[in-house]
Design a protein around this motif. Structure first.
Motif, PDB file in Angstrom:
ATOM      1  N   ILE A 146       5.091   7.703  11.043  1.00 16.34           N
ATOM      2  CA  ILE A 146       4.383   9.222  11.287  1.00 16.34           C
ATOM      3  C   ILE A 146       3.102   9.241  10.757  1.00 16.34           C
ATOM      4  N   PHE A 147       2.482   7.751  10.470  1.00 21.17           N
ATOM      5  CA  PHE A 147       1.079   7.833   9.583  1.00 21.17           C
ATOM      6  C   PHE A 147       0.319   6.998  10.610  1.00 21.17           C
ATOM      7  N   GLY A 195      -9.834   2.537   6.853  1.00 17.72           N
ATOM      8  CA  GLY A 195      -8.664   2.119   5.647  1.00 17.72           C
ATOM      9  C   GLY A 195      -7.978   3.461   5.348  1.00 17.72           C
ATOM     10  N   LYS A 196      -8.282   4.639   5.738  1.00 14.65           N
ATOM     11  CA  LYS A 196      -7.517   6.078   5.294  1.00 14.65           C
ATOM     12  C   LYS A 196      -6.308   6.236   5.963  1.00 14.65           C
ATOM     13  N   THR A 197      -5.547   6.649   5.369  1.00 12.35           N
ATOM     14  CA  THR A 197      -3.993   7.191   6.120  1.00 12.35           C
ATOM     15  C   THR A 197      -4.141   8.452   6.265  1.00 12.35           C
ATOM     16  N   SER A 232       3.506  -7.703   2.980  1.00 14.54           N
ATOM     17  CA  SER A 232       2.969  -7.164   3.981  1.00 14.54           C
ATOM     18  C   SER A 232       2.420  -5.722   3.955  1.00 14.54           C
ATOM     19  N   LYS A 233       1.328  -5.779   4.792  1.00 16.41           N
ATOM     20  CA  LYS A 233       0.976  -4.348   4.819  1.00 16.41           C
ATOM     21  C   LYS A 233       1.527  -3.667   6.192  1.00 16.41           C
ATOM     22  N   ASP A 244       0.858  -1.132  -0.018  1.00 11.06           N
ATOM     23  CA  ASP A 244       0.002  -0.103  -0.053  1.00 11.06           C
ATOM     24  C   ASP A 244       0.982   1.384   0.018  1.00 11.06           C
ATOM     25  N   GLY A 245       1.919   1.321  -0.666  1.00 10.02           N
ATOM     26  CA  GLY A 245       2.732   2.568  -0.631  1.00 10.02           C
ATOM     27  C   GLY A 245       3.628   2.713   0.433  1.00 10.02           C
ATOM     28  N   THR A 246       3.605   1.811   1.478  1.00  9.34           N
ATOM     29  CA  THR A 246       4.445   2.257   2.736  1.00  9.34           C
ATOM     30  C   THR A 246       6.025   2.034   2.239  1.00  9.34           C
TER      31      THR A 246
END
Length: 449
Positions: free
Chosen positions: A274-275, A281-283, A266-267, A208-210
């Motif tokens: 810092i998120f 499900g919104k960051t 993995s997510k 998820d872009g992490t």
């Protein structure tokens, strides 16, 4: 019909009123026509294989890529595993219940399979009236569910039951659920998730872009010690832990970027994140940007940028802001010859760093790619007598750094070559990676960054 499947046979099955076609799953090719060799890597980076979501209408399990083929109806959304389609209404002398005939019947309530001992709500069962014995479709076909996997030279059998806790030979973790086992190599078990790992992936698409990386990562079924040593014993770019030679990894074929297979898919949140992720499900960020004016935003736009540049740029008075003119000379203690500013108007033939074109231009200071102008070259670069190059900001680095947070007791001095080290290769005290570029060091304490 999908362009990725090829029809080769037709079947009339008792469970469906329409004829079924046998289709083979084929992964799309990773190379386009009329592509030059130097652009081949760029084309490959655009492609990532996506699994099709198909379910067997008989056993109600997924049809996975390693099944290779399945039966499908052109008229409606009805599909069968090949081994499920080959089951008949009656099973004579089945290995799991020899001596009696198992007959196919319909049931609309939850039953307990007497092979795997699991309660299942399934429509289709096999039943022995004499013994009051029932078996679900999955267990009835289990002996036929053999797969050929690229990671192993032998055929793998599916393991009975879903509640086995086994150690996966791919990721090294203990799992419940579906496993495949090699009867020739008794200790080789791989879980379903690892068996379905894509051969290539972009890590940002699976986390998820992490975590992000600009190149496709390739699945490798081992990380031999010799390769680990040549890569200076790297740690996983997600969790930081070490690698084991027998476990699978994802690796970048263009740079030293390695991750565990479970970390790449993995997510998980990065350490000291810092998120904040809400229940929807919104960051969102847990800070205000104006409270942190010097906060660095990663990832950077290109590989030529890095933390050193941003750190030094934020230090008042460390790097001058005076504009340089094309071809202007400077003299640095870091090099024996004068350095000339390379800009758009300069005629010296120097190509910027571009991995896609297999062109390498690394700064002799930070050993990072030079991907933009201006930068400094040795005045003898054009004669190929001295190929010394520096980022513009590397050429302006201060000679000393005082009160460095990691070593406040002594002043750190800029060292073009770390003394007493073979070929000047030192281990950074912060990231613990080796480097043969410039360092800020304290020779008294043998401390280098």
């Amino acid at each position: 019909m999908d362009s990725s499947i090829v029809v080769v046979d037709t079947l009339l099955h008792f469970s469906h009123r329409h004829p079924l076609n046998l289709v083979y799953l084929q992964q799309p090719t990773h190379k386009k026509e009329n592509v030059d060799d130097e652009d081949e890597d760029e084309v490959e980076d655009e492609i990532e294989f996506v699994e099709e979501d198909r379910q067997c209408s008989l056993c109600e399990e997924q049809i996975w890529s390693f099944h290779l083929c399945y039966y499908s109806c052109k008229t409606c959304n009805y599909s069968l595993h090949k081994f499920c389609a080959e089951l008949t209404r009656t099973l004579q002398n089945h290995p799991l219940h020899p001596g009696h005939t198992l007959k196919f019947y319909f049931w609309y309530d939850e039953l307990k399979c007497q092979i795997c001992n699991l309660m299942k709500k399934s429509i289709f069962w096999y039943y022995c009236r004499s013994c009051d014995f029932q078996i679900d479709i999955i267990c009835a076909t289990l002996l036929e569910q053999k797969i050929n996997h690229h990671s192993h030279p032998h055929q793998l059998d599916r393991v009975f039951g879903h509640k086995n806790i086994l150690t996966c030979a791919a990721c090294g973790n203990k799992h419940e659920g579906i496993f495949f086992h090699c009867t020739t190599c008794p200790r080789f078990f791989i879980n379903l998730d690892c068996a379905l790992l894509p051969p290539k992936l972009l890590i940002q698409n699976h986390t998820d872009g992490t975590f992000t990386h600009s190149h496709l990562l390739s699945l490798a079924y081992s990380f031999p010690y010799s390769y680990t040593r040549e890569s200076y014993f790297p740690g996983c770019r997600v969790c930081g832990n070490k690698f084991y030679s027998h476990l699978w990894i994802y690796k970048c074929d263009k740079c030293r970027y390695y991750v565990h297979v479970d970390c790449a898919t993995s997510k998980r949140e990065p350490f000291m994140s810092i998120f904040i992720t809400t229940s929807l499900g919104k960051t969102s960020k847990n800070f205000k940007e104006d409270e942190h004016p010097n906060l660095l935003h990663c990832p950077f736009q290109d590989e030529g940028n890095n933390l050193v540049k941003c750190y030094m740029s934020n230090q008042h008075g460390l790097i001058g802001n005076s504009k340089q003119r094309d071809g202007e000379m400077i003299i640095r203690n870091s090099h024996q010859h004068p350095l000339s500013l390379f800009d758009k108007q300069t005629s010296v033939g120097v190509s910027l760093h571009d991995p896609m074109k297999r062109t390498q231009l690394l700064c002799d200071g930070c050993v990072k790619p030079i991907m933009s102008i201006p930068f400094y070259t040795c005045c003898q670069y054009g004669d190929e007598q001295c190929c010394f190059v520096l980022h513009e900001w590397c050429a302006k680095l201060p000679h000393e750094v005082q009160d460095y947070v990691g070593h406040p007791e002594h002043t750190l001095v800029l060292l073009p070559k770390t003394p007493g080290k073979f070929f000047g290769v030192f281990k950074c005290a912060v990231c613990e990676l080796p480097s043969n570029g410039f360092s800020y060091g304290c020779t008294k304490c043998d401390y280098y960054v």
